[in-house]
Design a protein around this motif. Structure first.
Motif, PDB file in Angstrom:
ATOM      1  N   ILE A 134      -5.725   9.419  -5.192  1.00  0.00           N
ATOM      2  CA  ILE A 134      -7.283   8.668  -5.286  1.00  0.00           C
ATOM      3  C   ILE A 134      -7.035   7.887  -6.685  1.00  0.00           C
ATOM      4  O   ILE A 134      -7.457   6.739  -6.797  1.00  0.00           O
ATOM      5  CB  ILE A 134      -8.270   9.659  -5.767  1.00  0.00           C
ATOM      6  N   VAL A 135      -6.476   8.381  -7.841  1.00  0.00           N
ATOM      7  CA  VAL A 135      -6.393   7.744  -9.180  1.00  0.00           C
ATOM      8  C   VAL A 135      -5.304   6.501  -9.109  1.00  0.00           C
ATOM      9  O   VAL A 135      -5.794   5.396  -9.208  1.00  0.00           O
ATOM     10  CB  VAL A 135      -5.505   8.740 -10.339  1.00  0.00           C
ATOM     11  N   LEU A 136      -4.131   6.894  -8.219  1.00  0.00           N
ATOM     12  CA  LEU A 136      -3.167   5.639  -7.953  1.00  0.00           C
ATOM     13  C   LEU A 136      -4.026   4.530  -7.199  1.00  0.00           C
ATOM     14  O   LEU A 136      -3.933   3.268  -7.555  1.00  0.00           O
ATOM     15  CB  LEU A 136      -1.936   6.220  -7.442  1.00  0.00           C
ATOM     16  N   SER A 137      -4.484   4.997  -6.004  1.00  0.00           N
ATOM     17  CA  SER A 137      -5.065   3.669  -5.014  1.00  0.00           C
ATOM     18  C   SER A 137      -6.130   3.197  -5.826  1.00  0.00           C
ATOM     19  O   SER A 137      -6.468   1.807  -5.670  1.00  0.00           O
ATOM     20  CB  SER A 137      -5.596   4.436  -3.684  1.00  0.00           C
ATOM     21  N   ASN A 138      -7.181   3.923  -6.617  1.00  0.00           N
ATOM     22  CA  ASN A 138      -8.102   3.052  -7.458  1.00  0.00           C
ATOM     23  C   ASN A 138      -7.575   2.200  -8.313  1.00  0.00           C
ATOM     24  O   ASN A 138      -8.047   0.928  -8.418  1.00  0.00           O
ATOM     25  CB  ASN A 138      -9.156   4.107  -8.007  1.00  0.00           C
ATOM     26  N   ASP A 139      -6.459   2.659  -9.160  1.00  0.00           N
ATOM     27  CA  ASP A 139      -5.889   1.738 -10.066  1.00  0.00           C
ATOM     28  C   ASP A 139      -5.382   0.455  -9.303  1.00  0.00           C
ATOM     29  O   ASP A 139      -5.628  -0.924  -9.925  1.00  0.00           O
ATOM     30  CB  ASP A 139      -4.695   2.413 -10.796  1.00  0.00           C
ATOM     31  N   MET A 140      -4.666   0.634  -8.076  1.00  0.00           N
ATOM     32  CA  MET A 140      -4.230  -0.584  -7.518  1.00  0.00           C
ATOM     33  C   MET A 140      -5.261  -1.585  -6.894  1.00  0.00           C
ATOM     34  O   MET A 140      -5.089  -2.695  -6.708  1.00  0.00           O
ATOM     35  CB  MET A 140      -3.191  -0.222  -6.237  1.00  0.00           C
ATOM     36  N   LEU A 141      -6.343  -0.717  -6.471  1.00  0.00           N
ATOM     37  CA  LEU A 141      -7.505  -1.623  -6.078  1.00  0.00           C
ATOM     38  C   LEU A 141      -8.274  -2.642  -7.030  1.00  0.00           C
ATOM     39  O   LEU A 141      -8.764  -3.587  -7.016  1.00  0.00           O
ATOM     40  CB  LEU A 141      -8.648  -0.778  -5.282  1.00  0.00           C
ATOM     41  N   ALA A 143      -7.175  -3.315 -10.121  1.00  0.00           N
ATOM     42  CA  ALA A 143      -6.139  -4.163 -11.165  1.00  0.00           C
ATOM     43  C   ALA A 143      -4.989  -4.569 -10.206  1.00  0.00           C
ATOM     44  O   ALA A 143      -3.682  -4.167 -10.736  1.00  0.00           O
ATOM     45  CB  ALA A 143      -5.784  -3.388 -12.309  1.00  0.00           C
ATOM     46  N   PRO A 144      -4.938  -5.162  -9.267  1.00  0.00           N
ATOM     47  CA  PRO A 144      -3.711  -5.553  -8.296  1.00  0.00           C
ATOM     48  C   PRO A 144      -2.790  -6.395  -8.979  1.00  0.00           C
ATOM     49  O   PRO A 144      -1.510  -6.348  -8.603  1.00  0.00           O
ATOM     50  CB  PRO A 144      -4.531  -6.055  -6.991  1.00  0.00           C
ATOM     51  N   GLU A 145      -3.200  -7.142  -9.741  1.00  0.00           N
ATOM     52  CA  GLU A 145      -2.448  -8.280 -10.560  1.00  0.00           C
ATOM     53  C   GLU A 145      -1.222  -7.452 -11.304  1.00  0.00           C
ATOM     54  O   GLU A 145      -0.090  -7.947 -11.754  1.00  0.00           O
ATOM     55  CB  GLU A 145      -3.229  -9.115 -11.409  1.00  0.00           C
ATOM     56  N   ARG A 146      -1.434  -6.208 -11.566  1.00  0.00           N
ATOM     57  CA  ARG A 146      -0.615  -5.462 -12.640  1.00  0.00           C
ATOM     58  C   ARG A 146       0.701  -4.827 -11.726  1.00  0.00           C
ATOM     59  O   ARG A 146       1.410  -4.339 -12.256  1.00  0.00           O
ATOM     60  CB  ARG A 146      -1.226  -4.367 -13.371  1.00  0.00           C
ATOM     61  N   TYR A 147       0.555  -4.844 -10.426  1.00  0.00           N
ATOM     62  CA  TYR A 147       1.542  -4.064  -9.586  1.00  0.00           C
ATOM     63  C   TYR A 147       2.211  -5.327  -8.875  1.00  0.00           C
ATOM     64  O   TYR A 147       2.082  -5.991  -8.091  1.00  0.00           O
ATOM     65  CB  TYR A 147       0.702  -3.494  -8.341  1.00  0.00           C
ATOM     66  N   THR A 148       3.587  -5.250  -9.544  1.00  0.00           N
ATOM     67  CA  THR A 148       4.753  -5.944  -8.961  1.00  0.00           C
ATOM     68  C   THR A 148       5.271  -5.299  -7.492  1.00  0.00           C
ATOM     69  O   THR A 148       4.891  -4.025  -7.272  1.00  0.00           O
ATOM     70  CB  THR A 148       6.042  -5.991  -9.892  1.00  0.00           C
ATOM     71  N   ARG A 151       6.542  -1.833  -8.484  1.00  0.00           N
ATOM     72  CA  ARG A 151       5.486  -0.888  -8.886  1.00  0.00           C
ATOM     73  C   ARG A 151       4.722  -0.318  -7.377  1.00  0.00           C
ATOM     74  O   ARG A 151       4.536   0.858  -7.600  1.00  0.00           O
ATOM     75  CB  ARG A 151       4.657  -1.275  -9.844  1.00  0.00           C
ATOM     76  N   ILE A 152       4.674  -1.506  -6.720  1.00  0.00           N
ATOM     77  CA  ILE A 152       3.928  -0.868  -5.555  1.00  0.00           C
ATOM     78  C   ILE A 152       4.783   0.108  -4.721  1.00  0.00           C
ATOM     79  O   ILE A 152       4.406   1.032  -4.192  1.00  0.00           O
ATOM     80  CB  ILE A 152       3.546  -2.117  -4.299  1.00  0.00           C
ATOM     81  N   ARG A 153       6.024  -0.197  -4.715  1.00  0.00           N
ATOM     82  CA  ARG A 153       7.251   0.949  -3.993  1.00  0.00           C
ATOM     83  C   ARG A 153       6.886   2.144  -4.913  1.00  0.00           C
ATOM     84  O   ARG A 153       7.107   3.310  -3.964  1.00  0.00           O
ATOM     85  CB  ARG A 153       8.567   0.341  -4.228  1.00  0.00           C
ATOM     86  N   GLN A 154       7.040   2.256  -6.156  1.00  0.00           N
ATOM     87  CA  GLN A 154       6.884   3.560  -6.927  1.00  0.00           C
ATOM     88  C   GLN A 154       5.761   4.109  -6.665  1.00  0.00           C
ATOM     89  O   GLN A 154       5.754   5.318  -6.575  1.00  0.00           O
ATOM     90  CB  GLN A 154       6.889   3.133  -8.288  1.00  0.00           C
ATOM     91  N   GLY A 155       4.654   3.593  -6.503  1.00  0.00           N
ATOM     92  CA  GLY A 155       3.358   4.032  -6.178  1.00  0.00           C
ATOM     93  C   GLY A 155       3.135   4.634  -4.901  1.00  0.00           C
ATOM     94  O   GLY A 155       2.590   5.772  -4.593  1.00  0.00           O
TER      95      GLY A 155
END
Length: 324
Positions: A134-141, A143-148, A151-155
């Motif tokens: 939940i924490v990770l998916s919320n952060d990706m939604l 602030a998507p600009e922060r995820y290269t 980082r998406i693969r790690q997530g």
């Protein structure tokens, strides 16, 4: 006179006593003495009626007391033997009903407590596993600009790991709560120990049994229980220069026993009450269902799995089978 005749005479005699009392009363009337003896006749008649009512009320009173004992869950009530065989049979049945009701109520309360604990454990485990997702998916939604891509693969690796953890937990939970009933057949201890020796051969592992010990059990489930106990013993004695694990079978007083004993450090006293609880473990990679599942299997066999612990000197687990 037998006991049944004795009991029934207690009802019949007071009734028969009314016959001479009536004859005496008639004779006194004819003699003109009735007024003088009337108080005595009334007293004797009253006492006879009272005695008959008391005897007639005895069984209903006992049944009423029996029913109130069940309603109030008073399991200390027991009915003693009497001189009447009919009453003895009834009292034995009443005692048996009280004992059966007590055992079933205790079993129901144990299962209710067990189910409540399982519910709390499932809720706790699922929340802990889902929280990082939940924490990770919320952060990706948000602030998507922060995820290269990296980082998406790690997530996604985190999400995958947590999903696998949830699946493994649910698989173990399903195994624990959907244990099939044992298919019992006669099991030779020699054959059972031979299979275990082939599966788990180790220099520290030794088997011994009495003459021609046999069991009625589900062979596969029994191997599962003993494999779990032997593996635990191997882990407990790992690194000891004189490691010793003894698996022994014996019979006594209509019961058969298999014990698994090791000379490891034993189990701390504050943990001995917890080790059979579902999902309780002190191991880093342990699931916490092994001992709980093993005890459940033994109880479905009509036996039990118990711990005899000597902290600092080793551990003994005993499987008990009722052969009667």
């Amino acid at each position: 006179m037998n006991d049944s005749q004795y009991y029934h005479l207690k009802f019949i005699l007071p009734a028969i006593a009314f016959m001479p009392l009536g004859a005496i009363t008639l004779w006194l009337i004819l003699q003109g003495w009735i007024l003088f003896y009337l108080p005595l006749i009334i007293l004797v008649g009253y006492l006879l009626i009272k005695l008959q009512i008391k005897q007639a009320d005895h069984i209903p009173n006992q049944v009423n007391y029996f029913l109130r004992s069940l309603i109030n869950e008073d399991f200390m009530t027991q009915y003693p033997a009497t001189r009447d065989t009919g009453l003895n049979s009834m009292y034995k049945d009443m005692n048996r009903i009280i004992d059966t009701y007590r055992d079933r109520l205790q079993n129901f309360e144990y299962k209710q407590h067990y189910q409540e604990r399982l519910q709390r454990i499932v809720t706790h485990e699922l929340r802990n596993s889902i929280a990082p997702i939940i924490v990770l998916s919320n952060d990706m939604l948000t602030a998507p600009e922060r995820y290269t891509p990296e980082r998406i693969r790690q997530g996604m690796k985190v999400v995958h790991r947590q999903c696998v953890s949830v699946k493994n937990f649910l698989d173990e939970f399903h195994q624990l709560t959907n244990l099939p009933l044992p298919t019992k057949k006669e099991v030779s201890i020699e054959e059972l120990f031979g299979q275990l020796q082939a599966l788990l051969a180790h220099p520290s592992l030794h088997f011994s049994w009495g003459h021609a010990v046999t069991l009625t059990a589900d062979m596969e489930q029994l191997i599962l229980v003993l494999t779990n106990l032997i593996k635990n013993a191997r882990e407990a004695t790992e690194g000891l220069p004189d490691a010793h694990i003894e698996v022994t079978a014996s019979e006594s007083n209509g019961e058969a026993y298999i014990s698994v004993t090791d000379n490891g450090p034993g189990i701390p006293e504050d943990m001995t009450e917890k080790i059979f609880l579902p999902f309780y473990t002190t191991k880093t990679n342990g699931s916490g269902i092994g001992l709980c599942l093993s005890r459940q299997i033994m109880r479905q066999h009509g036996g039990d799995l118990t711990l005899h612990n000597h902290h600092g000197k080793g551990t003994m687990f005993i499987l008990t089978f009722n052969k009667q």
